[in-house]
Design an enzyme around this catalytic site. Structure first.
Site, short mmCIF file in Angstrom:
data_model
loop_
_atom_site.label_atom_id
_atom_site.label_comp_id
_atom_site.label_asym_id
_atom_site.label_seq_id
_atom_site.Cartn_x
_atom_site.Cartn_y
_atom_site.Cartn_z
N TYR A 22 -11.01 -7.75 3.07
CA TYR A 22 -11.52 -9.04 3.56
C TYR A 22 -12.49 -8.90 4.73
O TYR A 22 -12.99 -9.89 5.23
CB TYR A 22 -10.35 -9.96 3.97
CG TYR A 22 -9.49 -10.47 2.84
CD1 TYR A 22 -9.77 -10.17 1.52
CD2 TYR A 22 -8.39 -11.28 3.10
CE1 TYR A 22 -8.96 -10.63 0.49
CE2 TYR A 22 -7.59 -11.75 2.09
CZ TYR A 22 -7.87 -11.43 0.78
OH TYR A 22 -7.08 -11.90 -0.22
N LYS B 264 0.52 -0.56 -1.12
CA LYS B 264 0.30 0.07 -2.43
C LYS B 264 -0.18 1.50 -2.15
O LYS B 264 -1.21 1.96 -2.63
CB LYS B 264 -0.75 -0.76 -3.20
CG LYS B 264 -0.93 -0.36 -4.63
CD LYS B 264 0.17 -0.81 -5.56
CE LYS B 264 -0.07 -0.29 -6.97
NZ LYS B 264 1.03 -0.54 -7.90
N ASP C 183 3.50 -4.40 -5.69
CA ASP C 183 3.83 -5.16 -6.91
C ASP C 183 5.34 -5.39 -7.01
O ASP C 183 5.79 -6.47 -7.39
CB ASP C 183 3.27 -4.49 -8.18
CG ASP C 183 3.32 -2.97 -8.13
OD1 ASP C 183 3.59 -2.42 -7.05
OD2 ASP C 183 3.11 -2.33 -9.18
N ASP D 122 -1.97 -11.88 2.24
CA ASP D 122 -2.51 -13.14 1.72
C ASP D 122 -1.77 -13.52 0.43
O ASP D 122 -1.32 -14.65 0.24
CB ASP D 122 -4.01 -12.93 1.45
CG ASP D 122 -4.71 -14.23 1.12
OD1 ASP D 122 -4.20 -15.30 1.52
OD2 ASP D 122 -5.77 -14.18 0.47
#
Ligand code: NAP
Length: 404
Positions: free
Chosen positions: A151, A218, A269, A293
């Site tokens: 971002y 991740k 995930d 987010d």
């Protein structure tokens, strides 16, 4: 008339005078209605809690549609200067177009004030319609890094000179092959920025009697960004919090976690199914920007309505407080929007200001009005009750506060 004074900051600590100046931005779409509702509820809680000995002087800063109408610029220079002066702002949602158009004003504000932590508490409120069986187990607080990651907006369209240069560099210097129609985005994550958000989240957990901090990453795939984020947080815990924090691995080896915050990590995930299946195991969630987010909306869904969530964006010398939702343009100007999200944002602002008594009153007023089934249309439609308009709902919260 008493003149307001600036809120100041010393080593990350807020110093709030009795008559602080606080800025507000009305926002776009439903923004003006919900922001004014939040200001009136905040004023009434402050008056009730401190018998008039404390009072906020509200200063309007123009941004978004209103600034464009008045000044021909969505975020004029003078607004940016006022923001740098006042440093604490209650903000209505602002429109950000998808795929092109202007840069997000929300992101610009975060950058100007270096608001590196986005804090979003997600706690079930009795009476809300939730899609899960035991929503009362949901009580999490998300600490999302706000200034790094994808971002940051370091990106080039596939057909630009910038993308071509990066592709050429990668081919020639790094021996990385990329197709000619590849757009490029850069994912920066720094150790210092990871340390400061980690420090804030762990300090919060300790100060508020939270039991666990979970790093959401991740890192198995993005080893040197998200994997590094994970490693740096463990390193920080060892260096700066070894007396107060214990890792899950140590607990599994039989060491007692007595009086300590447990630090663990989960792959991103997996986190999504974890918070749905076992919400009671998640407490403080510490995530890089993108993960934070995404998990915020999923966590919001667990309590049945993201319209009820407020968020704080804070750094070492400033704060922006807002609803988690956006401008909901289809409800703009109709006096039907739910203002609870931004009112929760204002409640968080009062907590950072140290005005906990007023914040507690707002929290209780919201609980009471939902218990009495006095709600706006987004909730009323699931509760089979007549909805209150935005203004009447805000007045109901004021009445609740006056009864306390
Ligand atoms: P949104 O404005 O949050 O609205 C999506 C839907 O959520 C609405 O249609 C409505 O659902 C419900 N909703 C949200 N807030 C509500 C409220 N206060 N009261 C009642 N219902 C509410 O999301 P979006 O349509 O994706 O985004 C619209 C614009 O907002 C975009 O320009 C986006 O960039 C911007 N945005 C700004 C911020 C921010 O300023 N921090 C954050 C997010 C999005 P139903 O249709 O089911 O009634």
């Amino acid at each position: 008339m008493i003149m307001g004074e600036l809120i100041t900051f010393e080593n990350g600590k807020w110093k709030t005078p009795d008559y602080p100046q606080v800025a507000y931005i009305e926002g776009d779409g439903i923004g003006p209605e919900i922001t004014h509702a939040a200001i009136s509820v905040t004023n009434s809680a402050v008056k009730r809690a401190y018998n008039g000995k404390k009072k906020i002087e509200w200063i309007e800063i123009l941004a978004g549609d209103k600034a464009y109408e008045v000044k021909g610029d969505r975020f004029p220079k003078e607004s940016q200067e006022l923001l740098q002066k006042y440093r604490v702002v209650l903000k209505g949602p602002l429109t950000t177009p998808v795929g092109g158009g202007w840069r997000s004003i929300n992101v610009t504000i975060r950058m100007i004030l270096d608001l590196y932590a986005n804090i979003r508490p997600v706690k079930y409120i009795n009476g809300l319609e939730s899609p899960i069986k035991q929503p009362e187990k949901v009580d999490m607080i998300i600490f999302r890094e706000n200034t790094d990651d994808l971002y940051r907006g370091i990106e080039w369209p596939y057909n630009s000179e910038g993308a071509k240069k990066v592709r050429d560099f990668l081919r020639k210097e790094m021996k990385v092959e990329l197709e000619d129609d590849t757009g490029i985005g850069i994912k920066p994550m720094s150790k210092a920025k990871t340390f400061r958000i980690g420090r804030m989240a762990i300090n919060y957990a300790i100060a508020n009697g939270r039991k666990k901090v979970t790093i959401m990453h991740k890192g198995n795939v993005m080893k040197y960004t998200e994997g590094a984020f994970r490693e740096w947080i463990y390193e920080l815990a060892k260096e700066e919090f070894f007396e107060r924090v214990i890792t899950e691995e140590e607990v599994n080896q039989g060491i007692s976690p007595q009086g300590k915050v447990i630090l663990n990590d989960r792959i991103a995930d997996n986190m999504f199914q974890q918070i749905i299946i076992r919400p009671e195991e998640y407490d403080v969630i510490l995530a890089p920007n993108v993960n934070g987010d995404l998990i915020s909306d999923a966590a919001g869904a667990l309590i049945g309505n993201i319209g009820m969530l407020g968020g704080a964006n804070v750094g070492d010398s400033g704060g922006m407080f807002e609803a988690v939702h956006g401008t909901a343009p289809k409800y703009a100007g109709k006096n039907v929007a739910n203002p609870t999200g931004i009112i929760k944002g204002a409640e968080l602002m009062l907590r950072f200001m140290g005005w906990v008594e007023a914040a507690d009153m707002i929290e209780r007023a919201i609980l009471n009005s939902i218990r009495e089934r006095k709600v706006t249309q987004d909730l009323a439609r699931f509760m089979n009750v007549q909805p209150l308009g935005t203004k009447d709902y805000a007045n109901e919260l004021v009445n609740q506060i006056e009864k306390m």
